[in-house]
Design an enzyme around this catalytic site. Structure first.
Site, PDB file in Angstrom:
ATOM      1  N   SER A 114       0.497  -0.926  -0.309  1.00 25.42           N
ATOM      2  CA  SER A 114      -0.344   0.100  -0.520  1.00 25.42           C
ATOM      3  C   SER A 114       0.595   1.529   0.014  1.00 25.42           C
ATOM      4  O   SER A 114       1.939   1.273   0.975  1.00 25.42           O
ATOM      5  CB  SER A 114      -1.114  -0.191   1.474  1.00 25.42           C
TER       6      SER A 114
ATOM      7  N   MET B  35     -11.828   4.442  -0.389  1.00 23.49           N
ATOM      8  CA  MET B  35     -12.997   4.830   1.129  1.00 23.49           C
ATOM      9  C   MET B  35     -13.575   6.248   1.211  1.00 23.49           C
ATOM     10  O   MET B  35     -13.175   6.871   1.287  1.00 23.49           O
ATOM     11  CB  MET B  35     -11.673   5.005   2.317  1.00 23.49           C
TER      12      MET B  35
ATOM     13  N   GLY C 271      -9.194   3.898   7.557  1.00 20.04           N
ATOM     14  CA  GLY C 271      -9.112   4.913   7.513  1.00 20.04           C
ATOM     15  C   GLY C 271      -7.497   5.983   7.961  1.00 20.04           C
ATOM     16  O   GLY C 271      -7.150   6.700   7.373  1.00 20.04           O
ATOM     17  N   PHE C 272      -6.906   4.623   8.120  1.00 20.24           N
ATOM     18  CA  PHE C 272      -5.450   4.638   8.838  1.00 20.24           C
ATOM     19  C   PHE C 272      -4.152   3.192   8.727  1.00 20.24           C
ATOM     20  O   PHE C 272      -5.387   2.758   9.109  1.00 20.24           O
ATOM     21  CB  PHE C 272      -5.366   5.049  10.505  1.00 20.24           C
ATOM     22  N   GLY C 273      -2.979   3.937   8.195  1.00 24.45           N
ATOM     23  CA  GLY C 273      -2.312   2.983   8.418  1.00 24.45           C
ATOM     24  C   GLY C 273      -1.978   2.539   9.627  1.00 24.45           C
ATOM     25  O   GLY C 273      -1.837   3.150  10.614  1.00 24.45           O
ATOM     26  N   GLY C 274      -1.099   1.414   9.439  1.00 28.30           N
ATOM     27  CA  GLY C 274      -0.310   1.394  11.066  1.00 28.30           C
ATOM     28  C   GLY C 274      -1.043   1.013  12.454  1.00 28.30           C
ATOM     29  O   GLY C 274      -0.427   0.869  13.767  1.00 28.30           O
TER      30      GLY C 274
ATOM     31  N   ASP D  58      -5.047   3.633  -1.567  1.00 30.25           N
ATOM     32  CA  ASP D  58      -5.987   4.508  -0.801  1.00 30.25           C
ATOM     33  C   ASP D  58      -6.766   5.032  -1.426  1.00 30.25           C
ATOM     34  O   ASP D  58      -5.681   6.212  -1.056  1.00 30.25           O
ATOM     35  CB  ASP D  58      -5.448   3.796   0.542  1.00 30.25           C
TER      36      ASP D  58
ATOM     37  N   ASP E 251      -7.089  -6.477   4.359  1.00 32.25           N
ATOM     38  CA  ASP E 251      -6.040  -5.363   4.773  1.00 32.25           C
ATOM     39  C   ASP E 251      -6.241  -4.865   5.819  1.00 32.25           C
ATOM     40  O   ASP E 251      -7.281  -4.393   6.430  1.00 32.25           O
ATOM     41  CB  ASP E 251      -6.846  -4.246   3.278  1.00 32.25           C
ATOM     42  N   GLY E 252      -4.946  -4.717   5.762  1.00 29.77           N
ATOM     43  CA  GLY E 252      -5.083  -4.155   7.424  1.00 29.77           C
ATOM     44  C   GLY E 252      -4.023  -4.469   8.820  1.00 29.77           C
ATOM     45  O   GLY E 252      -4.267  -5.850   8.869  1.00 29.77           O
ATOM     46  N   GLY E 253      -3.306  -3.996   9.087  1.00 28.97           N
ATOM     47  CA  GLY E 253      -2.328  -4.933  10.283  1.00 28.97           C
ATOM     48  C   GLY E 253      -1.595  -5.952   9.561  1.00 28.97           C
ATOM     49  O   GLY E 253      -1.616  -7.218  11.044  1.00 28.97           O
TER      50      GLY E 253
ATOM     51  N   GLY F 224       0.840  -2.276   3.937  1.00 27.40           N
ATOM     52  CA  GLY F 224       1.819  -0.764   3.960  1.00 27.40           C
ATOM     53  C   GLY F 224       2.854  -0.742   4.650  1.00 27.40           C
ATOM     54  O   GLY F 224       4.082  -0.927   4.655  1.00 27.40           O
TER      55      GLY F 224
ATOM     56  N   HIS G 293      -8.520   1.186  -3.827  1.00 22.54           N
ATOM     57  CA  HIS G 293      -9.482   0.736  -2.820  1.00 22.54           C
ATOM     58  C   HIS G 293     -10.335   2.432  -2.447  1.00 22.54           C
ATOM     59  O   HIS G 293      -9.607   3.212  -1.803  1.00 22.54           O
ATOM     60  CB  HIS G 293      -8.637   0.341  -1.419  1.00 22.54           C
TER      61      HIS G 293
ATOM     62  N   HIS H  54      -1.125  -1.171  -4.108  1.00 29.46           N
ATOM     63  CA  HIS H  54      -2.674  -0.876  -3.153  1.00 29.46           C
ATOM     64  C   HIS H  54      -2.830   0.177  -3.408  1.00 29.46           C
ATOM     65  O   HIS H  54      -1.655   0.703  -2.497  1.00 29.46           O
ATOM     66  CB  HIS H  54      -3.011  -1.621  -1.978  1.00 29.46           C
TER      67      HIS H  54
ATOM     68  N   MET I 183     -11.758  -5.857   5.489  1.00 30.30           N
ATOM     69  CA  MET I 183     -10.549  -4.918   6.766  1.00 30.30           C
ATOM     70  C   MET I 183     -10.664  -5.995   7.783  1.00 30.30           C
ATOM     71  O   MET I 183     -11.192  -6.054   7.839  1.00 30.30           O
ATOM     72  CB  MET I 183     -11.451  -3.861   6.561  1.00 30.30           C
TER      73      MET I 183
ATOM     74  N   MET J 188      -9.181   8.533   0.364  1.00 30.70           N
ATOM     75  CA  MET J 188     -10.131   8.114   1.297  1.00 30.70           C
ATOM     76  C   MET J 188     -10.356   9.720   1.120  1.00 30.70           C
ATOM     77  O   MET J 188      -9.547  10.530   1.030  1.00 30.70           O
ATOM     78  CB  MET J 188      -9.240   8.412   2.614  1.00 30.70           C
TER      79      MET J 188
HETATM   80  C1  DX5 Z   1      -6.963   1.003   5.721  1.00 34.04           C
HETATM   81  C2  DX5 Z   1      -6.417   1.166   3.649  1.00 34.04           C
HETATM   82  C3  DX5 Z   1      -5.026  -0.068   4.449  1.00 34.04           C
HETATM   83  C4  DX5 Z   1      -3.653   0.671   5.009  1.00 34.04           C
HETATM   84  C5  DX5 Z   1      -3.049  -0.716   5.302  1.00 34.04           C
HETATM   85  O1  DX5 Z   1      -7.464   2.514   5.717  1.00 34.04           O
HETATM   86  O2  DX5 Z   1      -6.883   0.717   3.745  1.00 34.04           O
HETATM   87  O3  DX5 Z   1      -4.798   0.088   3.062  1.00 34.04           O
HETATM   88  O4  DX5 Z   1      -2.408   0.976   4.287  1.00 34.04           O
HETATM   89  O5  DX5 Z   1      -2.001   0.366   6.161  1.00 34.04           O
HETATM   90  P1  DX5 Z   1      -1.083  -1.438   7.412  1.00 34.04           P
HETATM   91  O6  DX5 Z   1      -0.846  -2.699   6.604  1.00 34.04           O
HETATM   92  O7  DX5 Z   1       0.089   0.107   7.489  1.00 34.04           O
HETATM   93  O8  DX5 Z   1      -1.939  -1.628   8.601  1.00 34.04           O
HETATM   94 ZN    ZN Z   2      -6.619  -0.531   1.196  1.00 33.32          ZN
END
Ligand code: DX5
Ligand code: ZN
Length: 216
Positions: free
Chosen positions: A7, A66, A142-145, A33, A175-177, A197, A64, A31, A137, A35
């Site tokens: 991502s 959002m 909404g947020f990475g990390g 994102d 997607d996520g974590g 990501g 993706h 990927h 999901m 938003m």
């Molecule tokens: C979150 C995004 C993800 C994000 C994942 O809303 O849809 O694609 O980039 O980030 P990580 O891999 O850091 O959880």
């Molecule tokens: Zn995503």
């Protein structure tokens, strides 16, 4: 075959081309994102950035959205270079989601729907037959990390069972974590496409991090 989609949300936007080159040798997809600040509290980037990414790579672009009422933007994102578009089931009513998918057909892009953690697996059923992918999901979008929500493994298993019954060719993305540990868990639960990501861009060597997610 497993696909890994780094991502670019976790990339350095001032050096986006460099960061795309860093993952190109190992990534299957990229990927992207998008938003809108309404569907999720965060605002990331939109069409001009996607166009720029399209100009700089041949990688398959997994976009993706959002975004509330995404039907409004399908054509524009398809023209900007998306290969696959994902819309959230919570971003519109069923009529709007169906209309967004029809537009994707007309634009010749692949079609996916995404589920927030609150949404049950069965919500994909009205669309599943025509989908190329379902995105589960594993964090609140909404947020990475953020940390992986283990409770979503059950949703992955349920969506996998529905896919096997209704449309075995459909991919199942999470997607996520996602990191090397949670990657094993989601693959075991039935995912075949992993977004990552921070696990990729937080690593010293992003291409090696992608190979680690693949279990190589
Ligand atoms: C979150 C995004 C993800 C994000 C994942 O809303 O849809 O694609 O980039 O980030 P990580 O891999 O850091 O959880
Ligand atoms: Zn995503």
């Amino acid at each position: 075959m497993i696909k890994i989609a780094p991502s670019i949300l976790a990339a350095d936007f001032a050096n986006l081309e460099r960061d795309i080159r860093r993952v190109e040798p190992a990534a299957d997809w990229l990927h992207v994102d998008v938003m809108d600040g309404f569907f999720v509290p965060n605002i990331s980037f939109g069409l001009p950035v996607l166009r720029a990414v399209r100009r700089c790579t041949e990688l398959f672009l997994d976009v993706h959205l959002m975004v509330i009422k995404p039907e409004r933007y399908i054509e524009a994102f398809a023209q900007a270079g998306a290969d696959l578009l994902t819309v959230h089931l919570e971003a519109d009513d069923p009529v709007g989601v169906a209309a967004a998918l029809r537009r994707m057909d007309r634009c010749g892009v692949k079609k996916a729907v995404a589920l927030r953690p609150i949404t049950g697996a069965e919500a994909v059923l009205p669309y599943l037959e025509q989908l190329d992918m379902v995105l589960v999901m594993t964090v609140e979008p909404g947020f990475g990390g953020q940390s992986f929500l283990t409770s979503q493994l059950e949703t992955v298993r349920r969506v996998r069972a529905l896919i096997e019954r209704v449309n075995p060719a459909c991919r199942l993305e999470v997607d996520g974590g996602v990191n090397p540990v949670t990657a094993r868990q989601v693959l075991e639960a039935g995912a075949d496409t992993l977004v990552a990501g921070s696990a990729v861009y937080g690593a010293e060597n992003p291409a090696a991090a992608i190979r680690a997610l693949r279990g190589e």
